[in-house]
Design a protein around this motif. Sequence first.
Motif, mmCIF file in Angstrom:
data_model
loop_
_atom_site.group_PDB
_atom_site.id
_atom_site.type_symbol
_atom_site.label_atom_id
_atom_site.label_comp_id
_atom_site.label_asym_id
_atom_site.label_seq_id
_atom_site.Cartn_x
_atom_site.Cartn_y
_atom_site.Cartn_z
ATOM 1 N N GLU A 59 14.396 5.298 0.996
ATOM 2 C CA GLU A 59 15.311 4.198 0.679
ATOM 3 C C GLU A 59 16.742 4.536 1.078
ATOM 4 O O GLU A 59 17.457 3.711 1.653
ATOM 5 C CB GLU A 59 15.218 3.863 -0.817
ATOM 6 N N ASP B 286 1.228 -9.344 -7.317
ATOM 7 C CA ASP B 286 1.453 -8.346 -8.361
ATOM 8 C C ASP B 286 0.735 -7.022 -8.022
ATOM 9 O O ASP B 286 -0.090 -6.977 -7.117
ATOM 10 C CB ASP B 286 1.147 -8.910 -9.750
ATOM 11 N N PRO B 287 1.123 -5.931 -8.727
ATOM 12 C CA PRO B 287 0.658 -4.598 -8.304
ATOM 13 C C PRO B 287 -0.863 -4.433 -8.257
ATOM 14 O O PRO B 287 -1.361 -3.712 -7.387
ATOM 15 C CB PRO B 287 1.276 -3.668 -9.348
ATOM 16 N N ALA B 288 -1.587 -5.080 -9.157
ATOM 17 C CA ALA B 288 -3.046 -4.911 -9.132
ATOM 18 C C ALA B 288 -3.622 -5.522 -7.849
ATOM 19 O O ALA B 288 -4.467 -4.917 -7.180
ATOM 20 C CB ALA B 288 -3.669 -5.544 -10.367
ATOM 21 N N HIS C 99 7.865 -7.369 -10.738
ATOM 22 C CA HIS C 99 6.732 -6.480 -10.515
ATOM 23 C C HIS C 99 6.933 -5.698 -9.230
ATOM 24 O O HIS C 99 5.993 -5.183 -8.660
ATOM 25 C CB HIS C 99 5.370 -7.180 -10.603
ATOM 26 N N HIS C 100 8.209 -5.592 -8.828
ATOM 27 C CA HIS C 100 8.512 -4.749 -7.681
ATOM 28 C C HIS C 100 9.079 -3.440 -8.147
ATOM 29 O O HIS C 100 10.057 -3.397 -8.874
ATOM 30 C CB HIS C 100 9.490 -5.451 -6.751
ATOM 31 N N MET C 101 8.453 -2.375 -7.718
ATOM 32 C CA MET C 101 8.780 -1.066 -8.260
ATOM 33 C C MET C 101 10.172 -0.613 -7.859
ATOM 34 O O MET C 101 10.847 0.073 -8.606
ATOM 35 C CB MET C 101 7.729 -0.048 -7.822
ATOM 36 N N GLU C 102 10.639 -1.037 -6.655
ATOM 37 C CA GLU C 102 11.974 -0.611 -6.232
ATOM 38 C C GLU C 102 13.030 -1.181 -7.180
ATOM 39 O O GLU C 102 14.031 -0.540 -7.474
ATOM 40 C CB GLU C 102 12.236 -1.074 -4.791
ATOM 41 N N ARG D 12 -1.932 -5.961 -5.140
ATOM 42 C CA ARG D 12 -1.377 -5.153 -4.060
ATOM 43 C C ARG D 12 -2.292 -3.953 -3.784
ATOM 44 O O ARG D 12 -2.560 -3.601 -2.639
ATOM 45 C CB ARG D 12 0.004 -4.654 -4.474
ATOM 46 N N ARG D 13 -2.774 -3.343 -4.860
ATOM 47 C CA ARG D 13 -3.690 -2.215 -4.700
ATOM 48 C C ARG D 13 -4.958 -2.669 -3.969
ATOM 49 O O ARG D 13 -5.437 -2.007 -3.054
ATOM 50 C CB ARG D 13 -4.050 -1.651 -6.085
ATOM 51 N N PHE E 292 1.719 1.916 -13.419
ATOM 52 C CA PHE E 292 1.699 0.523 -13.868
ATOM 53 C C PHE E 292 0.293 -0.078 -13.749
ATOM 54 O O PHE E 292 -0.206 -0.715 -14.669
ATOM 55 C CB PHE E 292 2.698 -0.307 -13.054
ATOM 56 N N VAL E 293 -0.346 0.146 -12.626
ATOM 57 C CA VAL E 293 -1.699 -0.392 -12.436
ATOM 58 C C VAL E 293 -2.648 0.214 -13.467
ATOM 59 O O VAL E 293 -3.484 -0.487 -14.049
ATOM 60 C CB VAL E 293 -2.194 -0.142 -10.990
ATOM 61 N N ASP F 192 8.274 1.022 -0.378
ATOM 62 C CA ASP F 192 7.184 1.880 -0.862
ATOM 63 C C ASP F 192 5.921 1.643 -0.035
ATOM 64 O O ASP F 192 5.075 2.515 0.069
ATOM 65 C CB ASP F 192 6.940 1.707 -2.371
ATOM 66 N N ALA G 190 2.161 -7.721 -14.804
ATOM 67 C CA ALA G 190 1.414 -8.393 -13.740
ATOM 68 C C ALA G 190 1.484 -9.897 -13.989
ATOM 69 O O ALA G 190 1.943 -10.334 -15.053
ATOM 70 C CB ALA G 190 -0.026 -7.911 -13.737
ATOM 71 N N ASN G 191 1.033 -10.686 -13.016
ATOM 72 C CA ASN G 191 0.945 -12.131 -13.251
ATOM 73 C C ASN G 191 0.021 -12.370 -14.444
ATOM 74 O O ASN G 191 -1.035 -11.763 -14.539
ATOM 75 C CB ASN G 191 0.370 -12.831 -12.018
ATOM 76 N N SER H 231 14.093 -9.690 -4.519
ATOM 77 C CA SER H 231 12.867 -9.682 -3.735
ATOM 78 C C SER H 231 13.123 -10.232 -2.335
ATOM 79 O O SER H 231 13.826 -11.227 -2.156
ATOM 80 C CB SER H 231 11.808 -10.453 -4.523
ATOM 81 N N TYR I 5 8.918 -4.269 1.523
ATOM 82 C CA TYR I 5 8.949 -3.202 0.519
ATOM 83 C C TYR I 5 8.860 -1.824 1.154
ATOM 84 O O TYR I 5 7.936 -1.520 1.877
ATOM 85 C CB TYR I 5 7.795 -3.360 -0.472
ATOM 86 N N GLU J 97 4.242 2.489 -9.539
ATOM 87 C CA GLU J 97 3.211 1.486 -9.261
ATOM 88 C C GLU J 97 1.829 1.979 -9.697
ATOM 89 O O GLU J 97 1.057 1.241 -10.301
ATOM 90 C CB GLU J 97 3.196 1.137 -7.770
#
Lengths: 282, 280
Positions: free
Chosen positions: B262, B155-157, A180-183, B159-160, A275-276, B184, A39-40, A151, B182, A272
């Motif tokens: 995809e 970032d993913p957090a 941090h992009h899952m793809e 994003r959630r 990861f979170v 997903d 993450a950042n 990205s 994206y 994702e």
Amino acid sequence: MTQVLSSCKDLGRRFGDLVAVDGVSLEVRAGEVVGLLGANGAGKTTLIRMLLGLLPPSSGEVLLFGAPPSRAGRRRIGYLPQGLGLYDDLTAAENLRFARAVYQARRPAAAPAGASAGPVGSLPLGLQRRVAFAQVLQHEPQLLLLDEPTSGVDPLQRARLWQAVRGAAEAGAGALITTHHMEEAESCDRLIVLARGRVVAEGSLADILGGRLALVVEVEDWPRALALLEAHGLEPALVGRALRLAEGDRREVAKALGDLPYRLRESPVTLEERFVALASAP
Amino acid sequence: MNFGAQGLTVRFGRRLALSDVDLELPPGEVRVVVGGDGAGKTTLLEVLAGARTASAGEVRRPSAERIGYLPATSGVYPDLSVAENLAFRAAAYRMPRAVFAERRAALLGAGGLLGHEGRLGGELSGGMRQKLGVICAMLAQPDLLVLDEPTTGVDPASRRDLWRLIAHAAADGAAVVVATTYLDEAERAVELVLLEAGRVLAHGAPEAVRGAMPGLLLDGGAAPPAAELERAWRRGARWRLWRPGAAKVELEGWREVAPDLEDAVTVALLARETAEGVAQ
């Protein structure tokens, strides 16, 4: 044994009281594509700068091509920053010529089709990205360092850019990709997950996911179910008209939803979601 | 009748930015517009939000004060604090004081921004700024919520958190449209619209888009024969090969696989490119 291109052992870095990187050990070998996820603020940038020798570590050891990082070592690296690292006012060919001189590339790379006219800054972003890839690969680097390389592009363009990365890896280069992009992460051979300056998970995508399952709650009145689950301290995500719980068990769901009719099924956890969970664990 | 658009076309001079786009936006549902940079997502969302006039076609949207819009350029004032950004928005929408207080607390909580009320918009991290932008857009409980790439670069957090806010808006009954690059995120939509060069290449529920892929998809461990290379691409260390015809032709080392979203989107883009002979 394949050659180790970049490695560090028990690497640490403090900025005053802040511990940015805390005891990280990793290796990137020839022929593999390694994804560095964080993450950042997880410490990715600090770690990369130390791997390159641009920032002295507070503790631990860094090797680049088997020696302490040096200018000569860095010349064997292809680095693609998030901002692409092109000169907007130069044409694609001029950018490539300049980079060729700097890196003393043996062979010049051709500018991608359609990128010949005008300054690079005026080209569509997808084309700019292809010029940047050509520039990074031009001096046949042994180690690629790519920061969120694809990205913002559509899947077809992304697949084509990855073809270049894979081609380089199959020719013996190694790649470290921060993202941090899952793809993007899912395209790597091996993943290293960084959180709070530490490696919290490492391995293939399957290793990281570990066969974990998420719960999918299928329910007619999903807005009400969302409110009930949240009131119960659960954190469901809306997917279509269903609710997904990366963590949580059936009993909790039953308790939260009471007599609301619903159906429950399991679904493999996504990268994702995993990861979170890893990044927010204490 | 649902909000949305029919036969939407937008021209910039001679360039066709959007061509004959249809989109339905039912209340309480999230629809995702997915496409790469330059596909036309921003133009489409501008028209839906009422920020741009279409050259042709029909747009159905509520009156301006019932629309919440997060433009791609971030709908946050950098010189105002988080609290001031929200108060300004509440005043512009003439929200009653008690309603504003309740909405503000709930949304800051859901977005993980409680305790940051005093920080300037311009000093927030990218993820926090985007969350504030979405909170501002949904503050007045709009009937139509239009979000242009809320999660890009986040970032993913965060994003959630952003998707939690989006879910709340839909749960409150808003018709929600989200643009993203994206895939997903496109999987989270009830229906998605794939845009490329201003045209709709695919639309429908994610499963339907997967199921509608024409031809056959093959998976292999090494590069395909040169004649088929232009229909092949990489998935991780593996190769994928698309064959437009349905006839099964055996290729040693390759096996047929079911496409995921995809793959299906890649095929849609590839098919368009092949059909139009776009130069590579």
